[in-house]
Design a protein around this motif. Sequence first.
Motif, PDB file in Angstrom:
ATOM      1  N   VAL A  89      -6.392  -2.650  -6.356  1.00 12.59           N
ATOM      2  CA  VAL A  89      -7.006  -2.220  -7.615  1.00 12.59           C
ATOM      3  C   VAL A  89      -8.112  -1.248  -7.236  1.00 12.59           C
ATOM      4  N   ARG A  90      -8.184  -0.072  -7.880  1.00 17.14           N
ATOM      5  CA  ARG A  90      -9.256   0.896  -7.584  1.00 17.14           C
ATOM      6  C   ARG A  90      -9.943   1.275  -8.896  1.00 17.14           C
ATOM      7  N   HIS A  91     -11.239   1.125  -8.950  1.00 15.55           N
ATOM      8  CA  HIS A  91     -11.979   1.481 -10.167  1.00 15.55           C
ATOM      9  C   HIS A  91     -12.572   2.877 -10.076  1.00 15.55           C
ATOM     10  N   LEU A  92     -12.901   3.309  -8.885  1.00 18.86           N
ATOM     11  CA  LEU A  92     -13.542   4.607  -8.747  1.00 18.86           C
ATOM     12  C   LEU A  92     -12.502   5.718  -8.803  1.00 18.86           C
ATOM     13  N   ASP A  93     -12.873   6.787  -9.503  1.00 19.77           N
ATOM     14  CA  ASP A  93     -11.971   7.907  -9.706  1.00 19.77           C
ATOM     15  C   ASP A  93     -11.443   8.481  -8.396  1.00 19.77           C
ATOM     16  N   LYS A  94     -12.348   8.599  -7.433  1.00 16.49           N
ATOM     17  CA  LYS A  94     -11.940   9.263  -6.186  1.00 16.49           C
ATOM     18  C   LYS A  94     -10.868   8.489  -5.414  1.00 16.49           C
ATOM     19  N   TYR A  95     -10.696   7.206  -5.763  1.00 14.58           N
ATOM     20  CA  TYR A  95      -9.673   6.411  -5.065  1.00 14.58           C
ATOM     21  C   TYR A  95      -8.465   6.136  -5.950  1.00 14.58           C
ATOM     22  N   LYS A  96      -8.375   6.847  -7.088  1.00 14.83           N
ATOM     23  CA  LYS A  96      -7.347   6.467  -8.067  1.00 14.83           C
ATOM     24  C   LYS A  96      -5.910   6.644  -7.544  1.00 14.83           C
ATOM     25  N   ASP A  97      -5.753   7.520  -6.556  1.00 21.85           N
ATOM     26  CA  ASP A  97      -4.404   7.679  -6.005  1.00 21.85           C
ATOM     27  C   ASP A  97      -4.023   6.543  -5.042  1.00 21.85           C
ATOM     28  N   TYR A  98      -4.993   5.707  -4.740  1.00 21.34           N
ATOM     29  CA  TYR A  98      -4.736   4.659  -3.722  1.00 21.34           C
ATOM     30  C   TYR A  98      -4.399   3.314  -4.372  1.00 21.34           C
ATOM     31  N   CYS A  99      -3.469   3.369  -5.299  1.00 21.71           N
ATOM     32  CA  CYS A  99      -3.050   2.123  -5.949  1.00 21.71           C
ATOM     33  C   CYS A  99      -1.619   1.791  -5.550  1.00 21.71           C
ATOM     34  N   TYR A 136       0.814  -1.223   0.000  1.00 23.52           N
ATOM     35  CA  TYR A 136       0.000   0.000   0.000  1.00 23.52           C
ATOM     36  C   TYR A 136       0.844   1.268   0.000  1.00 23.52           C
TER      37      TYR A 136
END
Length: 587
Positions: free
Chosen positions: A577-587, A502
């Motif tokens: 894996v993050r599909h939602l835009d708001k979580y895109k920095d959390y990869c 993470y």
Amino acid sequence: MPRMTPSEAMVETLAANGVTDIFGIMGSAFMDAMDIFAPAGIRLIPTVHEQGAGHMADGYARVSGRHGVCIAQNGPGITNFVTAIAAAYWAHSPVVCITPETGSMTQGLGGFQEAQQLPFFETITKYQGHVANPARMAEFTARCFDRAMLENGPTQLNIPRDFFYGDINVEIPQPIRIERGAGGEQSLQQAAALLAEARNPVIISGGGVVMADAVEECKALAEFLGAPVVNSYLHNDSFPASHPLWCGPLGYQGSKAGMKLLSRADVVLALGTRLGPFGTLPQHGLDYWPKQAKIIQVDCDAKMLGLVKKISVGVCGDAKAAAVSILERLQNLNVSCLENKGARAGEIAAEKAAWEAELDQWIHEKDDYSLDMIAEQAEEQGSYLHPRQVLRELEKAMPEDVMVSTDIGNINSVANSYLRFEKPRSFFAAMSFGNCGYALPTIIGAKTAAPHRPAISYAGDGAWGMSMMEIMTCVREHIPVTSIVFHNRQWGAEKKNQVDFYNRRFVAGDLENPSFADIARAMGAEGVTVDKLEDVGPALKAAIARQMEEGKTTVIEIMCTRELGDPFRRDALSKPVRHLDKYKDYC
Ligand SMILES: Cc1ncc(C[n+]2csc(CCOP(=O)(O)OP(=O)(O)O)c2C)c(N)n1
Ligand SMILES: [Mg+2]
């Protein structure tokens, strides 16, 4: 048949089973029985929390080979047992958990401290005895004791609280202890034949060797074959560490020497082990399980044979009896590996020496995060020690005949490489249930059963917070232990996953702690803070002297860097894996 009350019947049955100590917290539910514990020769040891009592019963059973017993108030006292009984289940400990429940005349009406107490324990006990009628109190009590031994695991004795009262005519049943045999004739013969053909046999000595008191028999077999012996995961006390054939534990933070030697085996004798799935996970970059080798597995529970690993021969038998029988058979066969015994002895010695040298030089972790932490903490006030160096110093200062319990955490796991034992029933790690908070109460139970032996617990600062209040039990009840707390100001083991998967996004991983030495002193124990490497060994030795000579409990907190060793479950995590835009920095 003598006339007695059900309370008397229960207590007499406990006495018939040799019970002298029970861990728990008093309650009105069983006060009538409790009242006659002392005249029956039974000490009720009051704990701070029922989870502690359950772990103490576990430690007591693990060190003594006898039952550990715990008891508590119906409802909340019993739910507090759940974690400890689950832990005892996976440690194969014969714990009898006595669970008085709400009265039979109000059960189901939603009264005080009411709960369905059987379902909680259904999958974490080997047997549940529900006293269906007060006249059957002795019968169910006895069966719980018998089954705990028969099946190597916890049992539950559930008693509606009104059933302690009344008059019954009853004979107290004598304990039934069933002798286990070596196994089936054919499977033992096949096992011997496979070993006779082997060029490179390796023995895995498991918890069953400890429980069956089979170390000497395992040793005789290993010496005959000249076979290296590795301990199964967290059973470091299943073979004497000073023996030339001992090669250390398999699995997480285990011995490279042992794993390398196992990887070259053509026949493996897995003696007294279920070969649990975590015990053979790849480690130190080595996928060491010998997939081409023929595996002989010996376990007293037939359901474990071939469950996790593919086997060639499964022997359902007692580890001791099976070892004796296999050796006798081998002595009548042409044993191929006797020809290369000398060469194999050389290989064993060389691998062990290489691993020891590596450990000696492995002063700190060298991954990027650990190096960053070491650099960062060098700037901070205070001094912090490398966990591996601390563990090596503790190893060197260990007293003879020591008992050690360990918790779940990163430093406790790394400790696996540095915990070596001469005698069985010396190492009490939190086993497959893997709960933080295991080590302290477990060593208190062990010390109660073996007061003449030095008792040491290891825990990280997070796990310590869950369990440290049981130091009050040590002080109040005069059960002295020595507790090491690895103070690294973090829930390190889980934080390691945030490092590896993470991108160092730390959530809830840091711990700002008070001084655990101060807390220990406030609880009436000695408290010592160590932040210099040269003080580690002397601090342990002084604490052991206080434990053995003055009956004093000591908590030694050792200030450690935030570096982190390899994780336990790299296999169980994957990159986010993050599909939602708001979580895109959390990869
Ligand atoms: C009861 C329980 N809660 C949570 C966990 C998950 N867990 C495993 S290791 C760990 C961190 C342990 O931290 P600490 O005791 O400080 O030891 P360290 O890893 O820092 O050496 C946690 C939270 C667990 N195993 N058991
Ligand atoms: Mg910690």
